[in-house]
Design a protein around this motif. Structure first.
Motif, PDB file in Angstrom:
ATOM      1  N   PHE A  17      -2.398   7.018  25.586  1.00 41.58           N
ATOM      2  CA  PHE A  17      -3.159   5.786  25.422  1.00 41.58           C
ATOM      3  C   PHE A  17      -2.833   4.732  26.468  1.00 41.58           C
ATOM      4  O   PHE A  17      -3.571   3.752  26.612  1.00 41.58           O
ATOM      5  N   ARG A  18      -1.730   4.894  27.184  1.00 39.78           N
ATOM      6  CA  ARG A  18      -1.353   3.896  28.182  1.00 39.78           C
ATOM      7  C   ARG A  18      -2.425   3.730  29.260  1.00 39.78           C
ATOM      8  O   ARG A  18      -2.619   2.634  29.796  1.00 39.78           O
ATOM      9  N   ALA A  19      -3.126   4.822  29.580  1.00 41.44           N
ATOM     10  CA  ALA A  19      -4.040   4.823  30.723  1.00 41.44           C
ATOM     11  C   ALA A  19      -5.453   4.371  30.374  1.00 41.44           C
ATOM     12  O   ALA A  19      -6.288   4.249  31.276  1.00 41.44           O
ATOM     13  N   ILE A  20      -5.740   4.135  29.100  1.00 39.33           N
ATOM     14  CA  ILE A  20      -7.107   3.797  28.706  1.00 39.33           C
ATOM     15  C   ILE A  20      -7.088   2.604  27.759  1.00 39.33           C
ATOM     16  O   ILE A  20      -6.092   2.346  27.082  1.00 39.33           O
ATOM     17  N   PRO A  21      -8.199   1.835  27.687  1.00 37.13           N
ATOM     18  CA  PRO A  21      -8.305   0.815  26.642  1.00 37.13           C
ATOM     19  C   PRO A  21      -8.180   1.490  25.277  1.00 37.13           C
ATOM     20  O   PRO A  21      -8.727   2.574  25.054  1.00 37.13           O
ATOM     21  N   VAL A  22      -7.460   0.865  24.363  1.00 34.39           N
ATOM     22  CA  VAL A  22      -7.168   1.548  23.105  1.00 34.39           C
ATOM     23  C   VAL A  22      -7.022   0.545  21.967  1.00 34.39           C
ATOM     24  O   VAL A  22      -6.637  -0.610  22.174  1.00 34.39           O
ATOM     25  N   ALA A  23      -7.372   0.992  20.786  1.00 34.57           N
ATOM     26  CA  ALA A  23      -7.099   0.250  19.555  1.00 34.57           C
ATOM     27  C   ALA A  23      -6.459   1.242  18.592  1.00 34.57           C
ATOM     28  O   ALA A  23      -7.133   2.134  18.061  1.00 34.57           O
ATOM     29  N   ILE A  24      -5.153   1.111  18.402  1.00 33.31           N
ATOM     30  CA  ILE A  24      -4.413   2.027  17.535  1.00 33.31           C
ATOM     31  C   ILE A  24      -4.403   1.464  16.129  1.00 33.31           C
ATOM     32  O   ILE A  24      -3.944   0.349  15.893  1.00 33.31           O
ATOM     33  N   MET A  25      -4.921   2.244  15.180  1.00 33.06           N
ATOM     34  CA  MET A  25      -5.087   1.785  13.796  1.00 33.06           C
ATOM     35  C   MET A  25      -3.932   2.279  12.929  1.00 33.06           C
ATOM     36  O   MET A  25      -3.550   3.445  12.998  1.00 33.06           O
ATOM     37  N   ASN A  26      -3.394   1.372  12.114  1.00 36.39           N
ATOM     38  CA  ASN A  26      -2.294   1.742  11.226  1.00 36.39           C
ATOM     39  C   ASN A  26      -2.507   1.106   9.866  1.00 36.39           C
ATOM     40  O   ASN A  26      -2.593  -0.120   9.749  1.00 36.39           O
ATOM     41  N   PHE A  27      -2.639   1.950   8.832  1.00 37.68           N
ATOM     42  CA  PHE A  27      -2.617   1.462   7.448  1.00 37.68           C
ATOM     43  C   PHE A  27      -1.139   1.375   7.063  1.00 37.68           C
ATOM     44  O   PHE A  27      -0.516   2.378   6.706  1.00 37.68           O
ATOM     45  N   VAL A  28      -0.590   0.177   7.139  1.00 39.71           N
ATOM     46  CA  VAL A  28       0.863   0.002   7.091  1.00 39.71           C
ATOM     47  C   VAL A  28       1.455   0.367   5.735  1.00 39.71           C
ATOM     48  O   VAL A  28       2.632   0.728   5.642  1.00 39.71           O
ATOM     49  N   GLU A  29       0.648   0.303   4.671  1.00 38.35           N
ATOM     50  CA  GLU A  29       1.177   0.663   3.351  1.00 38.35           C
ATOM     51  C   GLU A  29       1.442   2.160   3.235  1.00 38.35           C
ATOM     52  O   GLU A  29       2.175   2.596   2.344  1.00 38.35           O
ATOM     53  N   GLY A  30       0.826   2.953   4.101  1.00 38.32           N
ATOM     54  CA  GLY A  30       1.081   4.384   4.124  1.00 38.32           C
ATOM     55  C   GLY A  30       0.286   5.190   3.127  1.00 38.32           C
ATOM     56  O   GLY A  30       0.272   6.414   3.191  1.00 38.32           O
ATOM     57  N   THR A  31      -0.403   4.533   2.211  1.00 39.22           N
ATOM     58  CA  THR A  31      -1.185   5.207   1.185  1.00 39.22           C
ATOM     59  C   THR A  31      -2.159   4.204   0.596  1.00 39.22           C
ATOM     60  O   THR A  31      -2.012   2.983   0.791  1.00 39.22           O
ATOM     61  N   PHE A  70      -3.858   1.798  -2.050  1.00 41.49           N
ATOM     62  CA  PHE A  70      -3.346   0.964  -3.136  1.00 41.49           C
ATOM     63  C   PHE A  70      -3.905   1.436  -4.476  1.00 41.49           C
ATOM     64  O   PHE A  70      -5.102   1.687  -4.620  1.00 41.49           O
ATOM     65  N   THR A  71      -3.034   1.560  -5.469  1.00 45.62           N
ATOM     66  CA  THR A  71      -3.432   1.711  -6.862  1.00 45.62           C
ATOM     67  C   THR A  71      -2.482   0.869  -7.700  1.00 45.62           C
ATOM     68  O   THR A  71      -1.364   0.542  -7.271  1.00 45.62           O
ATOM     69  N   ALA A  72      -2.906   0.517  -8.893  1.00 43.53           N
ATOM     70  CA  ALA A  72      -2.055  -0.273  -9.781  1.00 43.53           C
ATOM     71  C   ALA A  72      -0.778   0.489 -10.118  1.00 43.53           C
ATOM     72  O   ALA A  72       0.313  -0.104 -10.222  1.00 43.53           O
ATOM     73  N   GLY A  73      -0.894   1.813 -10.276  1.00 50.07           N
ATOM     74  CA  GLY A  73       0.282   2.616 -10.596  1.00 50.07           C
ATOM     75  C   GLY A  73       1.309   2.606  -9.476  1.00 50.07           C
ATOM     76  O   GLY A  73       2.515   2.449  -9.723  1.00 50.07           O
ATOM     77  N   LYS A  74       0.849   2.779  -8.227  1.00 51.05           N
ATOM     78  CA  LYS A  74       1.770   2.745  -7.087  1.00 51.05           C
ATOM     79  C   LYS A  74       2.399   1.356  -6.965  1.00 51.05           C
ATOM     80  O   LYS A  74       3.585   1.219  -6.654  1.00 51.05           O
ATOM     81  N   HIS A  75       1.605   0.335  -7.195  1.00 51.99           N
ATOM     82  CA  HIS A  75       2.106  -1.043  -7.107  1.00 51.99           C
ATOM     83  C   HIS A  75       3.227  -1.266  -8.106  1.00 51.99           C
ATOM     84  O   HIS A  75       4.267  -1.863  -7.787  1.00 51.99           O
ATOM     85  N   ALA A  76       3.042  -0.758  -9.324  1.00 52.96           N
ATOM     86  CA  ALA A  76       4.069  -0.933 -10.356  1.00 52.96           C
ATOM     87  C   ALA A  76       5.319  -0.122 -10.044  1.00 52.96           C
ATOM     88  O   ALA A  76       6.442  -0.609 -10.215  1.00 52.96           O
ATOM     89  N   ARG A  77       5.140   1.123  -9.576  1.00 49.90           N
ATOM     90  CA  ARG A  77       6.299   1.967  -9.276  1.00 49.90           C
ATOM     91  C   ARG A  77       7.140   1.385  -8.142  1.00 49.90           C
ATOM     92  O   ARG A  77       8.364   1.515  -8.132  1.00 49.90           O
ATOM     93  N   GLN A  78       6.488   0.743  -7.191  1.00 44.73           N
ATOM     94  CA  GLN A  78       7.217   0.134  -6.083  1.00 44.73           C
ATOM     95  C   GLN A  78       7.893  -1.177  -6.473  1.00 44.73           C
ATOM     96  O   GLN A  78       8.775  -1.650  -5.759  1.00 44.73           O
ATOM     97  N   ALA A  79       7.432  -1.783  -7.587  1.00 48.92           N
ATOM     98  CA  ALA A  79       7.832  -3.155  -7.909  1.00 48.92           C
ATOM     99  C   ALA A  79       7.529  -4.047  -6.702  1.00 48.92           C
ATOM    100  O   ALA A  79       8.364  -4.846  -6.251  1.00 48.92           O
ATOM    101  N   SER A  80       6.315  -3.911  -6.162  1.00 52.46           N
ATOM    102  CA  SER A  80       5.929  -4.632  -4.958  1.00 52.46           C
ATOM    103  C   SER A  80       5.985  -6.130  -5.204  1.00 52.46           C
ATOM    104  O   SER A  80       5.498  -6.623  -6.226  1.00 52.46           O
ATOM    105  N   PRO A  81       6.543  -6.887  -4.265  1.00 53.82           N
ATOM    106  CA  PRO A  81       6.588  -8.343  -4.418  1.00 53.82           C
ATOM    107  C   PRO A  81       5.262  -9.028  -4.128  1.00 53.82           C
ATOM    108  O   PRO A  81       5.143 -10.243  -4.297  1.00 53.82           O
ATOM    109  N   TYR A  82       4.257  -8.244  -3.690  1.00 54.24           N
ATOM    110  CA  TYR A  82       2.957  -8.804  -3.333  1.00 54.24           C
ATOM    111  C   TYR A  82       1.973  -8.585  -4.478  1.00 54.24           C
ATOM    112  O   TYR A  82       2.010  -7.571  -5.162  1.00 54.24           O
ATOM    113  N   ARG A  83       1.070  -9.528  -4.661  1.00 56.27           N
ATOM    114  CA  ARG A  83       0.124  -9.429  -5.777  1.00 56.27           C
ATOM    115  C   ARG A  83      -0.903  -8.322  -5.571  1.00 56.27           C
ATOM    116  O   ARG A  83      -1.280  -7.638  -6.518  1.00 56.27           O
ATOM    117  N   HIS A  84      -1.366  -8.138  -4.336  1.00 60.01           N
ATOM    118  CA  HIS A  84      -2.499  -7.250  -4.080  1.00 60.01           C
ATOM    119  C   HIS A  84      -2.193  -6.129  -3.091  1.00 60.01           C
ATOM    120  O   HIS A  84      -3.096  -5.380  -2.725  1.00 60.01           O
TER     121      HIS A  84
END
Length: 300
Positions: free
Chosen positions: A165-179, A181-195
């Motif tokens: 990607f160094r040689a071309i214009p690029v937009a690298i996409m990353n879903f930082v949560e890795g998966t 979102f579901t309410a179940g995953k949110h609860a299991r993580q005890a995520s400090p974020y509301r959403h």
């Protein structure tokens, strides 16, 4: 009527995919069997143009067959030939279509980090390969514990992709949560974020390190579905009234652009703190988008 529209949209997407993937693979094959640097450079814009044409047709289907409104706030100046790291929250496969509708031909083609199993998706898998989308193992902690060598494979795959990607214009996409979102995953993580789920900073750190000064900005995208998280059939059948998006552009902190995230504990702590601040702001943006009144479609 909804089923008929769903069938028609699916048929049109399938036909468009076939018509675009075939020339894409021909160009990719030419690039592979004739590895001349000048020829490879000439093939890159052809491959990108075919992919953007396919995305553009899908965007027209969105306009023709749905009443879904895409409401964007926080618009910022974008560069067609820029070098971006795009970060977004993740709730549905619809997120990808939202991002493509928002950014197609406004920034370079979005390249996603994909699970290795997606290579076997008919037509699309080889298309992603031809476009140099990086395929990742996504190993579980148990797998890495049994075979520690696996821990370095995704890092190496990230570095190889970023070198291309160094040689071309690029937009690298990353879903930082890795998966998604579901309410179940949110609860299991005890995520400090509301959403949001907790951000996984490692992938972002590896991209910034591998690209060096090759990236000039971060595009931070917050996606909200006021009527509830949809599926792809919901979009194709016109069952999504509105999608709300907030866009922020951040400079890349020089002190975080390069560092040993894997082995330097102090650097890792600073990087995670920076990501947590971004995620706190994203959570606030999500809440603001969610609380905004629904747009009156009839009035438009």
């Amino acid at each position: 009527m909804s089923l008929l529209r769903l069938a028609l949209v699916f048929l049109l997407i399938t036909l468009s995919t076939v018509l675009h993937v075939l020339p894409l693979l021909l160009v990719a094959l030419l690039k592979l069997v004739l590895p001349l640097p000048r020829l490879q450079r000439a093939c890159n814009p052809l491959l990108t143009g075919i992919a953007e044409s396919w995305i553009g047709f899908n965007n027209r289907l969105w306009d023709w067959f749905t009443d879904t409104r895409l409401v964007v706030t926080g618009e910022t100046a974008l560069q067609r030939d820029g070098h971006y790291l795009v970060l977004a929250n993740h709730q549905s496969w619809v997120d990808i279509l939202v991002l493509q509708k928002l950014f197609n031909r406004r920034i370079p083609l979005l390249r996603f980090f994909l699970k290795r199993q997606l290579f076997w998706v008919p037509l699309l898998g080889v298309a992603w390969w031809a476009l140099d989308f990086p395929f990742m193992g996504r190993y579980t902690p148990k797998q890495i514990a049994r075979n520690p060598a696996l821990a370095g494979r995704d890092i190496e795959a990230t570095r190889r992709a970023c070198e291309k990607f160094r040689a071309i214009p690029v937009a690298i996409m990353n879903f930082v949560e890795g998966t998604r979102f579901t309410a179940g995953k949110h609860a299991r993580q005890a995520s400090p974020y509301r959403h949001l789920l907790k951000p996984k900073s490692g992938g972002v750190a590896f991209v910034l390190d591998a690209m060096g000064q090759g990236l000039h900005a971060i595009l931070d995208v917050t996606i909200v579905y006021p009527a509830g998280v949809p599926s792809l059939p919901d979009l194709m059948a016109g069952r999504i009234p509105e999608v709300r998006v907030h866009l922020r552009q951040h400079p890349i902190p020089a002190e975080l652009a390069q560092g040993d995230y894997q082995h330097d504990r102090a650097f890792r702590a600073r990087f995670q703190q920076w990501m947590n601040v971004l995620w706190q702001q994203k959570d606030a943006d999500f809440e603001a988008l969610l609380e905004a009144p629904m747009v009156d479609h009839a009035a438009g």
